[in-house]
Design an enzyme around this catalytic site. Structure first.
Site, PDB file in Angstrom:
ATOM      1  N   ASP A  73      15.553 -35.739 -32.897  1.00 46.62           N
ATOM      2  CA  ASP A  73      14.286 -36.153 -32.304  1.00 46.62           C
ATOM      3  C   ASP A  73      13.419 -34.929 -32.017  1.00 46.62           C
ATOM      4  O   ASP A  73      13.801 -34.044 -31.255  1.00 46.62           O
ATOM      5  CB  ASP A  73      14.528 -36.918 -31.001  1.00 46.62           C
ATOM      6  CG  ASP A  73      15.048 -38.321 -31.239  1.00 46.62           C
ATOM      7  OD1 ASP A  73      14.405 -39.051 -32.006  1.00 46.62           O
ATOM      8  OD2 ASP A  73      16.087 -38.685 -30.673  1.00 46.62           O
ATOM      9  N   ASP A 105      18.859 -30.338 -34.351  1.00 44.91           N
ATOM     10  CA  ASP A 105      18.549 -31.467 -33.476  1.00 44.91           C
ATOM     11  C   ASP A 105      17.748 -32.458 -34.319  1.00 44.91           C
ATOM     12  O   ASP A 105      17.224 -32.100 -35.389  1.00 44.91           O
ATOM     13  CB  ASP A 105      17.739 -30.980 -32.271  1.00 44.91           C
ATOM     14  CG  ASP A 105      17.270 -32.120 -31.388  1.00 44.91           C
ATOM     15  OD1 ASP A 105      18.123 -32.934 -30.981  1.00 44.91           O
ATOM     16  OD2 ASP A 105      16.056 -32.212 -31.131  1.00 44.91           O
TER      17      ASP A 105
END
Length: 330
Positions: free
Chosen positions: A15, A13
């Site tokens: 953010d 991922d």
């Protein structure tokens, strides 16, 4: 063998794991560079629909994290691929989101529009800091008239250096309230599609997902049948992990990405032992001792996930649980 050494692909991922908005998380670039040097393939799967894959790759490269566009999977790209499969070429799609989402719609062979009067066949909704009442009103009219409503993701918040900010899920909630219904389709995490696509692109047989959110990254990995690592640099913290239901429980937890290069068993949860790293669980299940907070968290996950109360028997344990915002049993 290190934790990462047991996998042939690591899907990150972005953010809260690699960066916060546009600020790199300390050590992230070095960790990913080390993985590449070790010959481990990497991919990036993001729910943020405000940037296209080439733009994300450019942002990462500018932060010292070399990335190619075909290593980046976005919820916007996935949503537009779904729309292209369901709609005829050139069909009008009302876009609630950033210019990047409009470009992805256009690249999918569809026509981005911005008004109910354009008779949209679908509404696609992704995050943008510029989404306002006017475009949401157009979207509400279109969905009520029968347009397919596709959300790129429903993350309630997104991490930032100042703390969690409203995410696309908060904007989706505006339409959900106005329409009294759910989107027809949510494409991004926790749906497993992004993870499975990342693995299939490189024919990975043993992928690992790394994320900061239990309700998207980890739940999506569990749904995809993949091992997962929760890093504590983003949204989900210790209190949420201790309360996590089975579908949101990661394989490992570490403070940050440096944990990829430690002993896998030093990060695995739940822990079946009653004593690790200076911490122990007393006979009444209360935490005692002092040491690395992540070790304490791993120890407590085992008892909390069995439904046992979380308590503290030492000053260090009490301070730690209070800092985490975890209610202590008497």
């Amino acid at each position: 063998m290190s934790l990462a050494g047991d996998y042939d692909l690591v899907v990150f991922d972005l953010d809260g794991v690699v960066y916060l908005i546009d600020e790199p998380i300390p050590g992230a670039a070095e960790a990913i560079g080390r993985l590449r040097a070790d010959g481990t393939r990497v991919a990036y799967a993001t729910n943020n629909a405000s940037r296209r894959a080439p733009d994300v790759a450019g942002l990462l490269t500018g932060m010292g994290v070399p990335a190619a566009p075909d290593e980046v999977l976005t919820s916007a790209g996935a949503a537009c691929a779904v729309l292209a499969d369901r709609l005829p070429a050139g069909a009008p799609v009302l876009v609630v989101g950033a210019e990047a989402l409009r470009t992805d719609v256009r690249d999918a062979g569809l026509k981005p529009v911005e008004a109910f009067e354009d008779d949209p066949a679908a509404v696609v909704q992704g995050y943008s800091p510029d989404v306002g009442w006017r475009i949401l009103a157009e979207a509400a009219l279109a969905v009520r008239a029968g347009a397919l409503w596709v959300a790129t993701n429903t993350d309630r918040t997104l991490p930032s250096p100042r703390g969690p900010l409203p995410g696309n899920g908060s904007l989706v909630s505006v339409l959900r309230t106005a329409l009294d219904r759910e989107p027809d389709l949510v494409v991004g995490k926790p749906q497993p599609g992004l993870f499975r696509t990342a693995a299939s692109r490189v024919q990975s047989s043993r992928p690992l997902t790394v994320g900061d959110r239990l309700d998207t990254d980890i739940e999506g990995a569990v749904a995809a049948g993949m091992d997962s690592l929760l890093v504590l640099t983003g949204v989900s913290g210790p209190a949420e992990l201790l309360a996590a239901p089975p579908e949101r429980r990661p394989t490992y937890v570490t403070a940050d990405l440096s944990g990829l290069f430690g002993d896998a068993e030093a990060a695995r949860i739940p822990v079946r032992a009653t004593e690790i790293g200076g911490w122990r669980l007393d006979g009444d299940g209360r935490l005692n001792g002092a040491g690395d907070p992540v070790d304490a968290l791993r120890l407590l996950c085992g008892s909390a996930w069995r439904g046992e109360p979380v308590g503290a028997a030492s000053a260090g344990a009490r301070e730690l649980l209070d800092r985490w915002g975890v209610s202590r049993a008497a």
